[in-house]
Design a protein around this motif. Structure first.
Motif, short mmCIF file in Angstrom:
data_model
loop_
_atom_site.label_atom_id
_atom_site.label_comp_id
_atom_site.label_asym_id
_atom_site.label_seq_id
_atom_site.Cartn_x
_atom_site.Cartn_y
_atom_site.Cartn_z
N LEU A 1 0.93 -1.37 -0.07
CA LEU A 1 -0.04 -0.10 0.04
C LEU A 1 0.97 1.32 0.06
CD1 LEU A 1 -2.90 1.21 0.01
CD2 LEU A 1 -2.55 1.14 2.65
N THR A 2 0.61 2.13 -0.98
CA THR A 2 1.13 3.37 -1.03
C THR A 2 0.28 4.27 -0.29
OG1 THR A 2 2.23 2.93 -3.08
CG2 THR A 2 2.18 5.24 -2.50
N PRO A 3 0.88 4.86 0.81
CA PRO A 3 -0.03 5.90 1.52
C PRO A 3 -0.65 6.75 0.59
CG PRO A 3 2.08 5.71 2.63
CD PRO A 3 2.09 4.97 1.38
N GLY A 4 -2.11 7.22 0.91
CA GLY A 4 -2.75 8.19 -0.02
C GLY A 4 -3.33 7.69 -1.32
N LEU A 5 -3.07 6.23 -1.66
CA LEU A 5 -3.45 5.46 -2.93
C LEU A 5 -4.23 4.49 -2.43
CD1 LEU A 5 -0.32 5.92 -5.14
CD2 LEU A 5 -2.19 7.46 -4.99
N HIS A 6 -5.07 4.08 -3.44
CA HIS A 6 -5.85 2.94 -3.30
C HIS A 6 -5.26 1.62 -3.25
CE1 HIS A 6 -9.66 0.71 -3.80
NE2 HIS A 6 -9.02 -0.13 -4.83
N ARG A 7 -5.73 0.81 -2.26
CA ARG A 7 -5.16 -0.64 -2.19
C ARG A 7 -5.48 -1.52 -3.29
NH1 ARG A 7 -3.14 -3.05 2.60
NH2 ARG A 7 -1.67 -4.83 1.84
N ARG A 8 -4.28 -2.13 -3.73
CA ARG A 8 -4.56 -2.96 -5.03
C ARG A 8 -4.31 -4.38 -4.70
NH1 ARG A 8 -7.06 0.06 -9.11
NH2 ARG A 8 -6.38 2.12 -8.52
N GLY A 9 -4.60 -5.39 -5.40
CA GLY A 9 -4.32 -6.89 -5.13
C GLY A 9 -4.43 -7.63 -6.46
N PHE A 10 -4.21 -8.72 -6.59
CA PHE A 10 -4.24 -10.04 -7.44
C PHE A 10 -4.97 -10.86 -7.14
CE2 PHE A 10 0.35 -8.81 -8.77
CZ PHE A 10 -0.02 -7.86 -9.40
N ALA A 11 -6.18 -11.42 -7.83
CA ALA A 11 -6.88 -12.57 -7.68
C ALA A 11 -6.05 -13.66 -8.67
CB ALA A 11 -8.17 -12.53 -8.03
N THR A 12 -5.77 -14.95 -8.04
CA THR A 12 -4.99 -15.89 -8.89
C THR A 12 -5.50 -17.34 -8.64
OG1 THR A 12 -3.51 -16.67 -7.25
CG2 THR A 12 -2.91 -14.59 -8.72
N ALA A 13 -5.46 -18.15 -9.61
CA ALA A 13 -5.75 -19.58 -9.57
C ALA A 13 -5.07 -20.41 -10.75
CB ALA A 13 -7.45 -19.39 -9.99
N VAL A 14 -5.00 -21.51 -10.26
CA VAL A 14 -4.61 -22.59 -11.34
C VAL A 14 -5.67 -23.62 -11.69
CG1 VAL A 14 -2.90 -24.44 -11.57
CG2 VAL A 14 -2.25 -22.40 -10.65
N VAL A 15 -5.98 -23.82 -12.79
CA VAL A 15 -7.23 -24.40 -13.14
C VAL A 15 -6.73 -25.51 -14.34
CG1 VAL A 15 -9.03 -22.39 -12.71
CG2 VAL A 15 -8.14 -22.49 -14.89
N ARG A 16 -7.83 -26.44 -14.53
CA ARG A 16 -7.64 -27.36 -15.70
C ARG A 16 -8.60 -27.25 -16.57
NH1 ARG A 16 -3.40 -31.34 -15.64
NH2 ARG A 16 -2.23 -31.13 -13.90
N PHE A 17 -8.53 -27.50 -17.85
CA PHE A 17 -9.61 -27.56 -18.82
C PHE A 17 -9.05 -28.96 -19.78
CE2 PHE A 17 -9.98 -23.14 -17.81
CZ PHE A 17 -11.34 -22.94 -17.66
N GLY A 18 -9.98 -30.16 -19.51
CA GLY A 18 -9.36 -31.29 -20.38
C GLY A 18 -7.92 -31.49 -19.73
N GLY A 19 -7.04 -31.75 -20.68
CA GLY A 19 -5.57 -31.80 -20.38
C GLY A 19 -4.88 -30.86 -20.53
N ALA A 20 -5.43 -29.43 -20.57
CA ALA A 20 -4.72 -28.27 -20.25
C ALA A 20 -4.71 -27.70 -18.81
CB ALA A 20 -5.31 -27.05 -21.19
N ARG A 21 -3.37 -27.30 -18.51
CA ARG A 21 -3.48 -26.68 -17.17
C ARG A 21 -3.06 -25.41 -17.31
NH1 ARG A 21 1.06 -26.89 -12.92
NH2 ARG A 21 0.03 -27.04 -10.92
N LEU A 22 -3.76 -24.46 -16.54
CA LEU A 22 -3.40 -23.07 -16.78
C LEU A 22 -3.60 -22.01 -15.46
CD1 LEU A 22 -3.47 -20.88 -19.23
CD2 LEU A 22 -6.13 -20.64 -18.64
N GLY A 23 -2.58 -21.17 -15.46
CA GLY A 23 -2.18 -20.07 -14.32
C GLY A 23 -3.28 -19.00 -14.81
N VAL A 24 -3.83 -18.46 -13.91
CA VAL A 24 -4.84 -17.40 -14.18
C VAL A 24 -4.86 -16.03 -13.18
CG1 VAL A 24 -7.35 -16.54 -14.56
CG2 VAL A 24 -6.44 -18.97 -15.15
N LEU A 25 -4.79 -14.88 -13.62
CA LEU A 25 -4.57 -13.71 -12.68
C LEU A 25 -5.55 -12.50 -13.19
CD1 LEU A 25 -1.17 -12.37 -11.48
CD2 LEU A 25 -2.92 -10.66 -12.42
N SER A 26 -6.05 -12.09 -12.46
CA SER A 26 -7.05 -10.80 -12.71
C SER A 26 -6.35 -9.74 -11.97
CB SER A 26 -8.41 -10.85 -12.12
OG SER A 26 -9.21 -9.97 -12.38
N CYS A 27 -6.18 -8.49 -12.49
CA CYS A 27 -5.74 -7.31 -11.82
C CYS A 27 -6.38 -6.19 -12.07
CB CYS A 27 -4.30 -7.20 -12.39
SG CYS A 27 -4.10 -6.92 -13.98
#
Length: 253
Positions: A106-132
């Motif tokens: 957190l930078t004082p005076g600025l909005h708090r930020r973060g990441f939402a992350t996951a590791v998922v599979r679709f069929g035989g595919a494995r994928l890292g996912v990040l929302s920002c």
């Protein structure tokens, strides 16, 4: 030149175990607008994953996010207040290995930020996912861009995607930092519309989806002209336009 909106591939699992998935990135402004229109837009895009920014963060935020997921025929994977706004929704097609929310310094005076992350599979595919949702302040935003790349690499998957509201244009330092290391999906395979802000006057591309080099980008852009996605709903749903990508993720070795 962007391809016809009707040409974006649908989700499927290939005989070799690879998966074609549809990923939507969407700033929903804390669901302060027309949530019925918002759900209609999401459903019409038929996504496997939705990378949300500005999910509800205060009173009964979990209930509000779950209501949107239900109305969109999806489930909540992670995020919301625990990630300072970013969240990830998915279809039941995804098998979830793990999720993690990360709050950034957190930078004082600025909005708090973060990441939402996951590791998922679709069929035989494995994928890292990040929302920002990156900072409005250019120096902090650049630092967060570096953290995003570090976190994406730290998910421990060969293939990964990141998406969100960058608060930066393609000519900016942070956008450029990400595009140097990852595929900018719109630039790789433009489809639909380019500009995500604002719905009433689209004139800038500040929302984007990125993918690691091994992911094949089949098309990416704002889903204007897609069946079921009306201009009325796009303007009523929130103050950003969504970005939709179709990606082919190779099967895990």
């Amino acid at each position: 030149m962007a391809t016809s909106p009707s040409a974006l591939p649908t989700s499927r699992t290939e005989p070799d175990g690879s998966a074609v998935i549809r990923v939507l990135s969407y700033n929903i402004r804390s669901m302060r607008d027309d949530t019925d229109a918002l759900a209609r837009v999401i459903r019409a895009c038929a996504p496997d994953l939705v990378l949300i920014q500005e999910a509800p963060r205060f009173f009964r935020w979990r209930k509000k996010l779950a209501r949107l997921a239900r109305a969109s025929d999806l489930v909540v994977l992670t995020g919301g207040a625990t990630a300072a706004g970013p969240a990830i929704l998915s279809s039941l097609r995804a098998t979830v290995e793990r999720t993690e929310d990360l709050l950034l310094p957190l930078t004082p005076g600025l909005h708090r930020r973060g990441f939402a992350t996951a590791v998922v599979r679709f069929g035989g595919a494995r994928l890292g996912v990040l929302s920002c949702h990156l900072s409005l302040h250019k120096d902090e935003r650049l630092e967060q861009g570096g953290m995003l790349l570090d976190r994406l690499a730290g998910l421990g998957t060969e293939h990964a995607i990141a998406g969100g509201d960058l608060n930066d244009r393609p000519t900016g330092r942070t956008f450029g930092l990400l595009a140097d290391s990852l595929q900018d999906c719109w630039a790789t395979a433009p489809w639909g519309g380019e500009y995500s802000s604002t719905p009433a006057d689209p004139h800038q591309r500040i929302d984007a989806i990125f993918a690691t080099k091994g992911v094949e980008v089949l098309g990416c852009g704002v889903p204007t002209g897609r069946p079921g996605v009306t201009q009325t709903d796009l303007r009523a749903a929130t103050d950003h336009l969504p970005v939709l990508a179709a990606l082919r993720v190779p099967a895990a070795l």
